[in-house]
Structure formats: structure tokens, C-alpha cells
Design a protein around this motif. Structure first.
Motif, PDB file in Angstrom:
ATOM      1  N   GLY A 374       0.790  -1.228   0.000  1.00 48.61           N
ATOM      2  CA  GLY A 374       0.000   0.000   0.000  1.00 48.61           C
ATOM      3  C   GLY A 374       0.817   1.270   0.000  1.00 48.61           C
ATOM      4  N   GLY A 375       2.143   1.187  -0.127  1.00 51.61           N
ATOM      5  CA  GLY A 375       2.951   2.391  -0.172  1.00 51.61           C
ATOM      6  C   GLY A 375       3.662   2.636   1.150  1.00 51.61           C
ATOM      7  N   SER A 376       4.516   3.656   1.160  1.00 51.37           N
ATOM      8  CA  SER A 376       5.307   3.978   2.340  1.00 51.37           C
ATOM      9  C   SER A 376       4.502   4.846   3.299  1.00 51.37           C
ATOM     10  N   GLU A 377       5.071   5.028   4.489  1.00 50.36           N
ATOM     11  CA  GLU A 377       4.433   5.899   5.475  1.00 50.36           C
ATOM     12  C   GLU A 377       4.359   7.329   4.973  1.00 50.36           C
ATOM     13  N   GLU A 378       5.382   7.757   4.226  1.00 51.40           N
ATOM     14  CA  GLU A 378       5.373   9.106   3.667  1.00 51.40           C
ATOM     15  C   GLU A 378       4.224   9.285   2.676  1.00 51.40           C
ATOM     16  N   ASP A 379       3.990   8.260   1.843  1.00 50.93           N
ATOM     17  CA  ASP A 379       2.877   8.337   0.894  1.00 50.93           C
ATOM     18  C   ASP A 379       1.537   8.421   1.625  1.00 50.93           C
ATOM     19  N   ARG A 380       1.398   7.658   2.705  1.00 54.65           N
ATOM     20  CA  ARG A 380       0.142   7.689   3.463  1.00 54.65           C
ATOM     21  C   ARG A 380      -0.080   9.045   4.108  1.00 54.65           C
ATOM     22  N   MET A 381       0.974   9.642   4.653  1.00 54.99           N
ATOM     23  CA  MET A 381       0.816  10.942   5.293  1.00 54.99           C
ATOM     24  C   MET A 381       0.534  12.025   4.266  1.00 54.99           C
ATOM     25  N   ARG A 382       1.095  11.919   3.079  1.00 48.25           N
ATOM     26  CA  ARG A 382       0.786  12.903   2.027  1.00 48.25           C
ATOM     27  C   ARG A 382      -0.677  12.818   1.631  1.00 48.25           C
ATOM     28  N   MET A 383      -1.201  11.601   1.556  1.00 49.31           N
ATOM     29  CA  MET A 383      -2.614  11.449   1.239  1.00 49.31           C
ATOM     30  C   MET A 383      -3.481  12.076   2.328  1.00 49.31           C
ATOM     31  N   LEU A 384      -3.132  11.869   3.596  1.00 48.46           N
ATOM     32  CA  LEU A 384      -3.905  12.449   4.690  1.00 48.46           C
ATOM     33  C   LEU A 384      -3.833  13.972   4.668  1.00 48.46           C
ATOM     34  N   GLU A 385      -2.648  14.523   4.358  1.00 47.24           N
ATOM     35  CA  GLU A 385      -2.521  15.978   4.289  1.00 47.24           C
ATOM     36  C   GLU A 385      -3.392  16.548   3.185  1.00 47.24           C
ATOM     37  N   LEU A 386      -3.434  15.870   2.055  1.00 49.63           N
ATOM     38  CA  LEU A 386      -4.261  16.342   0.951  1.00 49.63           C
ATOM     39  C   LEU A 386      -5.739  16.281   1.322  1.00 49.63           C
ATOM     40  N   LEU A 387      -6.159  15.222   2.014  1.00 48.73           N
ATOM     41  CA  LEU A 387      -7.553  15.124   2.444  1.00 48.73           C
ATOM     42  C   LEU A 387      -7.899  16.208   3.462  1.00 48.73           C
ATOM     43  N   VAL A 388      -6.979  16.501   4.378  1.00 51.04           N
ATOM     44  CA  VAL A 388      -7.225  17.547   5.369  1.00 51.04           C
ATOM     45  C   VAL A 388      -7.358  18.905   4.692  1.00 51.04           C
ATOM     46  N   ALA A 389      -6.481  19.165   3.702  1.00 49.33           N
ATOM     47  CA  ALA A 389      -6.548  20.447   2.994  1.00 49.33           C
ATOM     48  C   ALA A 389      -7.836  20.575   2.186  1.00 49.33           C
ATOM     49  N   ARG A 390      -8.327  19.437   1.650  1.00 48.97           N
ATOM     50  CA  ARG A 390      -9.508  19.494   0.794  1.00 48.97           C
ATOM     51  C   ARG A 390     -10.805  19.450   1.590  1.00 48.97           C
ATOM     52  N   LEU A 391     -10.878  18.612   2.627  1.00 51.14           N
ATOM     53  CA  LEU A 391     -12.129  18.394   3.357  1.00 51.14           C
ATOM     54  C   LEU A 391     -12.200  19.147   4.670  1.00 51.14           C
ATOM     55  N   GLY A 392     -11.057  19.622   5.170  1.00 53.70           N
ATOM     56  CA  GLY A 392     -11.053  20.268   6.469  1.00 53.70           C
ATOM     57  C   GLY A 392     -10.624  19.304   7.556  1.00 53.70           C
ATOM     58  N   PRO A 393      -9.945  19.784   8.601  1.00 60.03           N
ATOM     59  CA  PRO A 393      -9.441  18.880   9.653  1.00 60.03           C
ATOM     60  C   PRO A 393     -10.545  18.177  10.422  1.00 60.03           C
ATOM     61  N   GLU A 394     -11.752  18.776  10.481  1.00 62.70           N
ATOM     62  CA  GLU A 394     -12.829  18.150  11.245  1.00 62.70           C
ATOM     63  C   GLU A 394     -13.443  16.959  10.532  1.00 62.70           C
TER      64      GLU A 394
END
Length: 523
Positions: A374-394
Motif C-alpha cells: 500500500g505504499g510507504s508511510e510518507e505516501d500515506r501521510m501525504r494522502m492524509l494531508e491532501l484530504l485535510v486540505a480538501r475536506l477540512g481537519p474536522e
């Protein structure tokens, strides 16, 4: 193998007033009104529209206005050109730590050690060209085994650089990359270049023309002692350096101790998403600085400057926090794009600034031969950052198990950034009761249990359910809401497994009918 890339920016005097990214900041294709740069009242550089109108280098201001009354006239600004060249050099540090500024708006990059990292010379040149385009500059790109050879090829690929570049001269744009990867091919290319490309030879062009010496190949065949007496040693030194016969020394571009870049916009921008092109310009400089300093950034701040003077107001700050330190421009630009799309501007923006707030040493890539599925930890955190930026932290949550036996309260959902900031991402598992790890739990727990029908004294959910496990008794919650339940794994006729429980009613008689509930489904 020693290999150099030469970058010549022939339109630098014009690009500092009309960069190519300006069309992106205008929200679409931008019509060229005809921009002209003047030096001592004579034309130094012009845009393609001005060239099409008949404007040529050396023309006076009056002639320009007569041919094109609506032309935008700019006085040459050496200070802005030097600042722009410094910005390009800083961005090029992402490809190699050895970047040198040379005369006539030219940069030299020693990329011999970078070829494998970037996938070969073609891929590296393509990335360099894309970075220059993003920065807003047109350039002639060359490649050669010697630094001065790369410089000469880059100058020859510019408009008016040589007779071989006639096509580029007519269009006013640099030619495609000129590459000579071996000394033999470099010598053949250099032999066809005009003598006028060598700066020490320009005072003697009339003499060279009189003796019929117009190309570098012909220049090399002249007697060296006589050529040195007439033209000086500098001409021979530059010619020998281009052919690899003399060592070359350079003053390498050094990255500053801290990063703060600023960009003056050429118009008032009223929509935040239109600032992305200018922000990308600054991010490329940040990427070069981070690579040169071997650092990764955790937090950046984009400052959007507003009007000055009597109506001045403080810049609007947009902070981007990264879950994992990074140094790649693609990731930072994606985050900026998502945040700018949701940013409201209190006033038009006339300038941008970028600051690197929190820095860490750059972590080396993993040495594991087989990466995790499923990819590296860095790839997973980049995906989470993109989701937070797009959907909001809440709206981007992570499970946080609690020390409680009741399934409804054994877990809570908290924002990913909040959990990582508190440092509980790895310690939360220690809060679970140790005896729960060996008990079966469904992959899908219902938010609210569903009461089941009873048929022939058996729970029914689509089909009669057959109990397939021993009971697990849960009695907890005396301090808030007492639960007394017996949980079972049940199997339907379609062999699907369900997590059901029988509610034990404290104080009820023996004849009381038990109530069954569905609480989860196994995968």
C-alpha cells in the motif's frame, strides 16, 4: 562522467516585466499587448507581438510608438534582472549543489552526479525546462562535457546566437536543447559556431572578418603566438576551456542560512485561487533551498500582501502544516491549491511572500528492499494531508481506542492532525485492556444496535441465525450506564457471520423473553 548543463536566459530583461506565469494568474490566455524593454532610449528586447509589428533591437522609442502606439515600454532594470537570476539559480539547486552564475545571463549546472537520480539527461533537461517555465523565464538549454562548451552552445541556441540558430532568431524564441555528450561531438559543434560568441573576440570582429575567420574551427587553426599577441591571452584561455584543454574554476551559488522569498505581482489579484501560479514560483525556490541545505520543512507560511499607503493593511497569512517533513514542490503546491481554493481575500493582493517556519534535517529514503503493502508511510501521510486540505481537519478522523469494555465507547474519533500533534498515534494501543486483543471483534461495528426478530425462539436477520460460539459476557459501565450483555458469533444460512448479543435484564423473572440485537458484521 563530468557533464554540464548551460542555461541562457536571452529574454531576461523582458521576462522580469512579463513572465510567462502571468497568463495563469490572469485566469486564462493572456493577450500580449506588445512589451518592449528600452536601454538608453533604444530597444533592447521585445515580445513576439512587438516583433511581429516590425520592432527590432536598436530601434528608438519614437519608432516603437509609431509602429505600435499601444506598446508597453519598460526601462531596463539591472537590479531586477540580478534578483531574477538569483531566484532561478536558487531553484536549480534542487538538481545539483553545484550551480554557477556566468556572464550574459547564463547559469552552469554540474549534473554529472545527478543523472541516475533524475533518470538520465533527457529527463533531467525536461525537468529543468519545466521549472524554468514555471518560474516564468524562457531559456536556451545545452549540455556538454565542459562548462564553457555548455555556455557556448546555450548562447548559440538563443535568438541571434549563431547562423545555425536562424530559425530561433526569426521566431524570437530559444531553440530546443543542444546536447553534445562526448568531446568529439562537442568539438564538431563548436567548430561551426561563430567567433562573435566569444566575448574576448568581439573587439576584433572586423579583423577576423577581414582575414576570413568567422567560425571557431577556423579560429583554432590560426597560429597561437600571433593570435595571442594581437587579441590577448583571455581569448585562447576561453577557447581552450571550451575544448577541455584548461581547468575551469567557479564560484558556486551558496544557499542562504534562512529562507524568505518575495514576489511582486503585476496586477491586483482579487481571487485567491489565481495566486497559485505565483506561489508555485516561490515554492520552486524553496525546493532548491531545502535540497541545498539538506533540510525538510514542516510548516510554511504564504503571505498575501495588500495595498500600501493610507489604505495599507496587514498581509493575509496562510499557514500550511505538514504531518511529515517534506521538500518536494509537487506536494506543497497541491496543498496550497486546496487551501487557496477555500481562502477568502479581504482585499486585492499585490505581492506574495513565502517563509519556511519549521525545519528538520532531511530524512534519507528507506533502505528496505521490499516496501510495505500500500505504499510507504510518507505516501500515506501525504494522502492524509491532501484530504485535510480538501475536506477540512474536522472531516478527516482517526480512531483512538479507549480503556473500556463497552463496544460503543471503546473508541472515539479525533482529527488526524490533533492526534499526531499530541503524539498519541502510537501510544493509544497501550490504553486498551490487554485481554481484549485475543477476543474476536467484527470489522464493521454498527453505530446503533438493531433489535432482531424472534422466530421459533431463534434470532432472525434475513434468515434464522445459528449461534456459532461460546458467549462473551460484558458487564461494565456502573459509573455511567450499566450494560449487561452476552455476545455471540452467529451464522446465517448464507454463511455470513454476525456479532449479536442477548441483553440480560437485571431483576426480570425467569420467564422473561430475552431480547436479541445485531451489533456488528464480520468481513
Amino acid at each position: 562522467m563530468r557533464l554540464w548543463i548551460g542555461l541562457h536566459l536571452p529574454q531576461l530583461a523582458l521576462d522580469v516585466f512579463s513572465p510567462s506565469w502571468l497568463s495563469d494568474a490572469s485566469g486564462g490566455e493572456r493577450t500580449d499587448p506588445g512589451s518592449v524593454v528600452l536601454e538608453q532610449e533604444r530597444v533592447l528586447a521585445m515580445s513576439p507581438a512587438a516583433r511581429a509589428a516590425g520592432i527590432r533591437p536598436g530601434m528608438r522609442r519614437g519608432g516603437v510608438l509609431m509602429l505600435m502606439p499601444g506598446a508597453r515600454l519598460h526601462e531596463r532594470s539591472p537590479a531586477r534582472e540580478a534578483e531574477a537570476l538569483d531566484a532561478v539559480a536558487l531553484a536549480m539547486l534542487q538538481f545539483t549543489p553545484q550551480v554557477a552564475q556566468q556572464e550574459e545571463a547564463t547559469l552552469l549546472l554540474d549534473i554529472g552526479a545527478s543523472l541516475r537520480l533524475f533518470g538520465g539527461i533527457r529527463a533531467l533537461c525536461a525537468r529543468v525546462r519545466a521549472s524554468l517555465r514555471t518560474l516564468g523565464f524562457s531559456a536556451a538549454i545545452s549540455c556538454a562535457p565542459t562548462a564553457r562548451g555548455a555556455w557556448l552552445l546555450a548562447r548559440a541556441g538563443s535568438p541571434g546566437g549563431s547562423h545555425d540558430a536562424a530559425e530561433g532568431g526569426r521566431s524570437g524564441r530559444p531553440r530546443r536543447s543542444l546536447r553534445a555528450l562526448r568531446m568529439a561531438s562537442l568539438e564538431r559543434r563548436l567548430a561551426r559556431l561563430p567567433v562573435a560568441l566569444l566575448p574576448p573576440a568581439r573587439p576584433y570582429l572586423a579583423w577576423f572578418e577581414g582575414i576570413g575567420c568567422e567560425r571557431l574551427g577556423e579560429l583554432r587553426r590560426l597560429p597561437r603566438p600571433g593570435l595571442q599577441r594581437r587579441c590577448g591571452r583571455a581569448l585562447l584561455d576561453m577557447l581552450d576551456a571550451a575544448h577541455g584543454l584548461q581547468p575551469e574554476l567557479f564560484d558556486w551559488v551558496a544557499a542562504p542560512d534562512s529562507f524568505r522569498a518575495r514576489l511582486e505581482l503585476f496586477d491586483r489579484i482579487e481571487q485567491a485561487e489565481l495566486l497559485l501560479a505565483g506561489a508555485h514560483h516561490l515554492v520552486l525556490q524553496l525546493t532548491g533551498w531545502l535540497c541545498a541545505r539538506q533540510l525538510a520543512v514542516e510548516r510554511i507560511t504564504l503571505l498575501m500582501e495588500h495595498e500600501r499607503g493610507r489604505v495599507a493593511m496587514a498581509p493575509t497569512a496562510l499557514e500550511i502544516a505538514l504531518a511529515e517533513p517534506g521538500w518536494r514542490d509537487e506536494h506543497l503546491v497541491r496543498l496550497l491549491k486546496e487551501r487557496l481554493a477555500r481562502q477568502a481575500l479581504p482585499a486585492p493582493v499585490i505581492g506574495l511572500g513565502l517563509e519556511a517556519r519549521q525545519l528538520r534535517p532531511m530524512a534519507p529514503p528507506t533502505a528496505s528492499l521490499f516496501p510495505e503493502p500500500g505504499g510507504s508511510e510518507e505516501d500515506r501521510m501525504r494522502m492524509l494531508e491532501l484530504l485535510v486540505a480538501r475536506l477540512g481537519p474536522e472531516n478527516v478522523l482517526q480512531a483512538l481506542p479507549q480503556a473500556d469494555y463497552r463496544p460503543e465507547v471503546a473508541n472515539e474519533w479525533v482529527p488526524v492532525q490533533e492526534l499526531r500533534a499530541a503524539g498519541q498515534g502510537t501510544r493509544s494501543q497501550a490504553r486498551l485492556p490487554p485481554d481484549l486483543a485475543s477476543l474476536p471483534r467484527p470489522s464493521w461495528l454498527l453505530a446503533k444496535p438493531i433489535a432482531l426478530l424472534m422466530r421459533n425462539h431463534r434470532p432472525f436477520y434475513g434468515s434464522p441465525l445459528r449461534v456459532a460460539s461460546t458467549p462473551e459476557r460484558i458487564e461494565a459501565g456502573w459509573w455511567s450506564e450499566t450494560q449487561t450483555r452476552d455476545y455471540f458469533i452467529a451464522e446465517g444460512q448464507d454463511h455470513a457471520l454476525y456479532w449479536i448479543y442477548r441483553e440480560r435484564i437485571v431483576g426480570a423473572g425467569e420467564d422473561a423473553e430475552p431480547r436479541w440485537y445485531l451489533h456488528g458484521l464480520f468481513g
